[in-house]
Design an enzyme around this catalytic site. Structure first.
Site, PDB file in Angstrom:
ATOM      1  N   ASP A  28       0.822  -1.215   0.000  1.00 10.43           N
ATOM      2  CA  ASP A  28       0.000   0.000   0.000  1.00 10.43           C
ATOM      3  C   ASP A  28       0.856   1.265   0.000  1.00 10.43           C
ATOM      4  O   ASP A  28       0.743   2.122   0.883  1.00 10.43           O
ATOM      5  CB  ASP A  28      -0.931   0.033   1.218  1.00 10.43           C
ATOM      6  CG  ASP A  28      -1.817  -1.190   1.332  1.00 10.43           C
ATOM      7  OD1 ASP A  28      -2.288  -1.671   0.289  1.00 10.43           O
ATOM      8  OD2 ASP A  28      -2.033  -1.665   2.460  1.00 10.43           O
ATOM      9  N   ASN A 139     -16.495   1.393   5.621  1.00 11.72           N
ATOM     10  CA  ASN A 139     -15.330   1.046   6.424  1.00 11.72           C
ATOM     11  C   ASN A 139     -14.304   2.163   6.318  1.00 11.72           C
ATOM     12  O   ASN A 139     -13.831   2.470   5.218  1.00 11.72           O
ATOM     13  CB  ASN A 139     -14.737  -0.276   5.926  1.00 11.72           C
ATOM     14  CG  ASN A 139     -13.698  -0.845   6.877  1.00 11.72           C
ATOM     15  OD1 ASN A 139     -13.557  -0.403   8.008  1.00 11.72           O
ATOM     16  ND2 ASN A 139     -12.968  -1.853   6.415  1.00 11.72           N
ATOM     17  N   ALA A 140     -13.967   2.791   7.437  1.00 11.65           N
ATOM     18  CA  ALA A 140     -13.079   3.955   7.459  1.00 11.65           C
ATOM     19  C   ALA A 140     -11.616   3.522   7.418  1.00 11.65           C
ATOM     20  O   ALA A 140     -10.869   3.644   8.392  1.00 11.65           O
ATOM     21  CB  ALA A 140     -13.361   4.819   8.687  1.00 11.65           C
ATOM     22  N   ILE A 141     -11.203   3.009   6.242  1.00  9.35           N
ATOM     23  CA  ILE A 141      -9.785   2.723   6.007  1.00  9.35           C
ATOM     24  C   ILE A 141      -9.418   3.229   4.607  1.00  9.35           C
ATOM     25  O   ILE A 141     -10.256   3.698   3.858  1.00  9.35           O
ATOM     26  CB  ILE A 141      -9.447   1.228   6.151  1.00  9.35           C
ATOM     27  CG1 ILE A 141     -10.048   0.397   5.020  1.00  9.35           C
ATOM     28  CG2 ILE A 141      -9.893   0.696   7.508  1.00  9.35           C
ATOM     29  CD1 ILE A 141      -9.504  -1.022   4.959  1.00  9.35           C
ATOM     30  N   ASP A 142      -8.138   3.131   4.284  1.00  9.54           N
ATOM     31  CA  ASP A 142      -7.626   3.504   2.963  1.00  9.54           C
ATOM     32  C   ASP A 142      -7.935   4.953   2.600  1.00  9.54           C
ATOM     33  O   ASP A 142      -8.544   5.248   1.567  1.00  9.54           O
ATOM     34  CB  ASP A 142      -8.187   2.572   1.889  1.00  9.54           C
ATOM     35  CG  ASP A 142      -7.730   1.136   2.040  1.00  9.54           C
ATOM     36  OD1 ASP A 142      -6.963   0.851   2.976  1.00  9.54           O
ATOM     37  OD2 ASP A 142      -8.131   0.298   1.220  1.00  9.54           O
ATOM     38  N   SER A 158     -13.445   0.272   1.903  1.00 12.54           N
ATOM     39  CA  SER A 158     -13.032  -1.091   1.608  1.00 12.54           C
ATOM     40  C   SER A 158     -14.205  -2.012   1.857  1.00 12.54           C
ATOM     41  O   SER A 158     -14.741  -2.039   2.969  1.00 12.54           O
ATOM     42  CB  SER A 158     -11.860  -1.495   2.509  1.00 12.54           C
ATOM     43  OG  SER A 158     -11.610  -2.875   2.413  1.00 12.54           O
ATOM     44  N   TRP A 160     -17.764  -3.431   2.447  1.00 13.85           N
ATOM     45  CA  TRP A 160     -18.834  -2.645   3.086  1.00 13.85           C
ATOM     46  C   TRP A 160     -19.427  -1.578   2.161  1.00 13.85           C
ATOM     47  O   TRP A 160     -19.488  -0.399   2.499  1.00 13.85           O
ATOM     48  CB  TRP A 160     -18.322  -2.001   4.378  1.00 13.85           C
ATOM     49  CG  TRP A 160     -18.343  -2.940   5.544  1.00 13.85           C
ATOM     50  CD1 TRP A 160     -19.392  -3.212   6.376  1.00 13.85           C
ATOM     51  CD2 TRP A 160     -17.262  -3.758   5.986  1.00 13.85           C
ATOM     52  NE1 TRP A 160     -19.039  -4.147   7.307  1.00 13.85           N
ATOM     53  CE2 TRP A 160     -17.729  -4.515   7.093  1.00 13.85           C
ATOM     54  CE3 TRP A 160     -15.951  -3.941   5.566  1.00 13.85           C
ATOM     55  CZ2 TRP A 160     -16.940  -5.414   7.773  1.00 13.85           C
ATOM     56  CZ3 TRP A 160     -15.169  -4.838   6.232  1.00 13.85           C
ATOM     57  CH2 TRP A 160     -15.660  -5.564   7.328  1.00 13.85           C
ATOM     58  N   GLU A 195     -11.739  -1.242  -3.032  1.00 16.34           N
ATOM     59  CA  GLU A 195     -11.143  -0.517  -1.902  1.00 16.34           C
ATOM     60  C   GLU A 195      -9.984   0.340  -2.395  1.00 16.34           C
ATOM     61  O   GLU A 195      -9.721   0.451  -3.595  1.00 16.34           O
ATOM     62  CB  GLU A 195     -10.669  -1.510  -0.842  1.00 16.34           C
ATOM     63  CG  GLU A 195      -9.647  -2.522  -1.331  1.00 16.34           C
ATOM     64  CD  GLU A 195      -9.346  -3.599  -0.312  1.00 16.34           C
ATOM     65  OE1 GLU A 195      -9.976  -3.618   0.763  1.00 16.34           O
ATOM     66  OE2 GLU A 195      -8.473  -4.434  -0.586  1.00 16.34           O
TER      67      GLU A 195
END
Length: 308
Positions: A28, A139-142, A158, A160, A195
């Site tokens: 990433d 989803n609170a990522i990336d 991501s 969700w 995502e």
């Protein structure tokens, strides 16, 4: 009337990444050319793993962004393991956004830190920007930051139901109170495997790059990078056939080929007037080890990105 024979269609070919030396292992990646000279890459792994390069070709391990994890990370991951950072420069400072979560959970949070130089060991953490809970449909990522028409936006997401976006306060770098959560991309099929968004402006359009399918399985990974575009940062994004990314659309930019398996976790950076795509791939000739991929990103006459 005789039927004409069907013309064979060749499979899309993809260019190999730029040859690199030194410490290539990464996941990433977010890459930038520093104003002080040279390049830095931050990544998932460690306390936000860091790599430095003088020329963009030979990379050295440079430790971590932080010496110790901020205490609040443990609320979201018992090992304080941050994911998928995003590096940007604004208002005389470097800004590093990142996510803290655990595999298979959307009990997640995005945080932010700033640095005067962008180099590892110089970051000051400012805490939580945005979070999600198990009752949320995102989803609170990336995280990834884009500026548009004087406003600051953060895309994220991501699975969700895919990719979302919220507005940030440019002074604090945190979510505007009461900000709406925009929906940018998803897939019609569960588990909605899209995502890692990254948005870049080119010409009059904003381009949403995202990673589709499965990462993190070495040579069995099926990650690939797709793109759509919009006249507005908040969408709607469509591919070159006009299919909305909210309906599973997206033009293929890069996928696994040869030894370079599961290309994804991408970001875009600008260097000497040129755009570059940074991503990880799993090296089929090195037991599926994740490594840094860099390719020039050019643009077609009708305004679509192409790796070279």
């Amino acid at each position: 009337m005789a039927l004409l024979p069907t013309t064979a269609q060749a499979a899309q070919t993809h260019p190999d990444p730029r040859p690199l030396t030194g410490q290539e292992i990464i996941h990433d990646p977010t890459v930038a050319r520093l104003k002080s000279g040279g390049y830095v890459a931050y990544s998932t792994g460690g306390i936000i793993g860091a790599r430095l390069s003088a020329d963009g070709r030979h990379w050295d391990d440079a430790g971590n962004a932080f010496a110790e994890p901020p205490a609040w990370w443990y609320e979201y991951n018992d090992k304080a393991d941050p994911w998928a950072p995003d590096l940007s420069y604004r208002d005389g400072r470097y800004w590093l956004y990142y996510a803290v979560s655990s595999w298979g959970s959307n009990h997640s949070a995005i945080g932010v830190a700033t640095s005067p130089s962008g180099r590892p060991g110089t970051w000051t953490d400012h805490g939580k920007v945005f979070s999600s809970e198990r009752t949320d449909s995102w989803n609170a990522i990336d995280p990834a930051i884009v500026r548009a028409d004087g406003r600051l936006w953060m895309s994220f997401g991501s699975y969700w139901t895919g990719i979302r976006m919220v507005e940030l306060d440019p002074v604090t770098g945190k979510t505007v109170p009461g900000a709406a959560v925009h929906h940018l991309a998803t897939r019609p099929d569960a588990p909605y495997a899209v995502e890692g968004p990254y948005i870049v402006k080119h010409g009059r359009h904003y381009y949403l790059f995202a990673s589709y399918d499965a990462c993190c399985s070495g040579v069995n990974s099926t990650y690939k990078i797709k793109v759509g575009r919009s006249a507005s940062a908040t969408g709607p994004y469509v591919d070159s056939a006009g299919t909305p990314m909210l309906n599973g659309g997206g033009d293929l930019v890069l996928e696994g080929h040869g030894r370079f398996i599961g290309t994804g976790g991408q970001s875009v950076f600008r260097d000497k007037g040129k755009d570059w795509l940074a991503y990880h791939y799993y090296d089929a000739e090195d037991d599926g080890t994740p490594k840094l991929g860099l390719n020039r990103l050019s643009w077609t006459k009708d305004g679509w990105p192409k790796v070279s």
